[in-house]
Design a protein around this motif. Structure first.
Motif, PDB file in Angstrom:
ATOM      1  N   LEU A  21       0.809  -1.218   0.000  1.00  0.00           N
ATOM      2  CA  LEU A  21       0.000   0.000   0.000  1.00  0.00           C
ATOM      3  C   LEU A  21       0.843   1.269   0.000  1.00  0.00           C
ATOM      4  N   THR A  22       2.077   1.160   0.465  1.00  0.00           N
ATOM      5  CA  THR A  22       2.964   2.338   0.490  1.00  0.00           C
ATOM      6  C   THR A  22       4.015   2.257  -0.614  1.00  0.00           C
ATOM      7  N   HIS A  33      -1.304   6.100   0.615  1.00  0.00           N
ATOM      8  CA  HIS A  33      -0.682   4.818   0.267  1.00  0.00           C
ATOM      9  C   HIS A  33       0.215   4.911  -0.973  1.00  0.00           C
TER      10      HIS A  33
END
Length: 226
Positions: A97-98, A178
């Motif tokens: 997500l990052t 994100h």
């Protein structure tokens, strides 16, 4: 792995690509960190051996600077990106997500683990050959060698030598949490220089510093020539 030019057995390859975030989410399975430790040593040996044999006139300090430049996180991450390695790394959901697949630290660490996996599978000769295939272009890159491992430090040295004034990185961020992108603009003595972007503030500042260093290098070189 075809992109590396070597064949690694599937079990070892999967281990080399297993980031700790993925391992944690899957019951604490083994991670690639031990392979990373091994690969770091193989990488250091291969580069040191090449430099010692091929640059007989360089003093120890210059040899160390060249080695540091090409085994740095930035250099290894650049190699990983050129291979499209990010898409193959096994990451936990938080890292996915990052945008973990494009984080320099993760890419560099995975490159080292793949070097370690190659050593385990084929031995030192094949591992060294693979390392040099990947690293040699960097050893001939003037920009990589000129600034060593840390562009921000290189900028500080130029600014101090030229008495240019205070250094300031003005950083802005955009996009969802994100997948946030940061842009850094370097100011020295109130004058704007290079602008760079990256997935973190730190990386954006490094890119900004690298671009600025290339802009300022003629001034630095002329100062040294006096």
């Amino acid at each position: 792995m075809k992109r590396l030019g070597v064949v690694i057995d599937p079990e070892t390859l999967r281990l080399a690509l297993t980031h700790r975030s993925y391992a944690y989410e899957h019951g604490g399975i083994p991670t690639n960190e031990r392979l990373e430790f091994l690969g770091d040593s193989v990488l250091g040996f291969a580069v040191t051996d090449h430099l010692y044999k091929n640059y007989p006139d360089l003093p120890e300090g210059d040899l160390a600077k060249r080695r540091s430049a090409v085994v740095s996180t930035r250099a290894l991450a650049a190699i990983a990106r050129s291979l499209g390695l990010g898409e193959f790394i096994l990451l936990g959901q938080g890292e996915i997500l990052t945008n973990g697949k494009d984080k320099s630290s993760i890419l560099a660490d995975t490159m080292e683990s793949l070097i370690g996996a190659t050593f385990l599978t084929h031995g030192i000769e094949v591992a060294t050959e693979m390392v040099m295939t990947l690293i040699l272009p960097l050893l001939h890159d003037v920009d990589v060698l000129g600034a060593g491992t840390d562009w921000k430090t290189a900028i500080q040295e130029i600014a101090a030598a030229e008495k240019m004034g205070a250094i300031e990185y003005r950083v802005t961020g955009s996009g969802p949490d994100h997948a946030r992108t940061y842009v850094a603009l370097l100011h020295i003595g109130g004058t704007a220089y290079g602008e760079g972007s990256g997935p973190s503030k730190k990386e954006a500042e490094q890119v900004s510093a690298a671009i600025s260093w290339k802009m300022l290098r003629p001034r630095d070189d002329s100062a040294k020539a006096k």
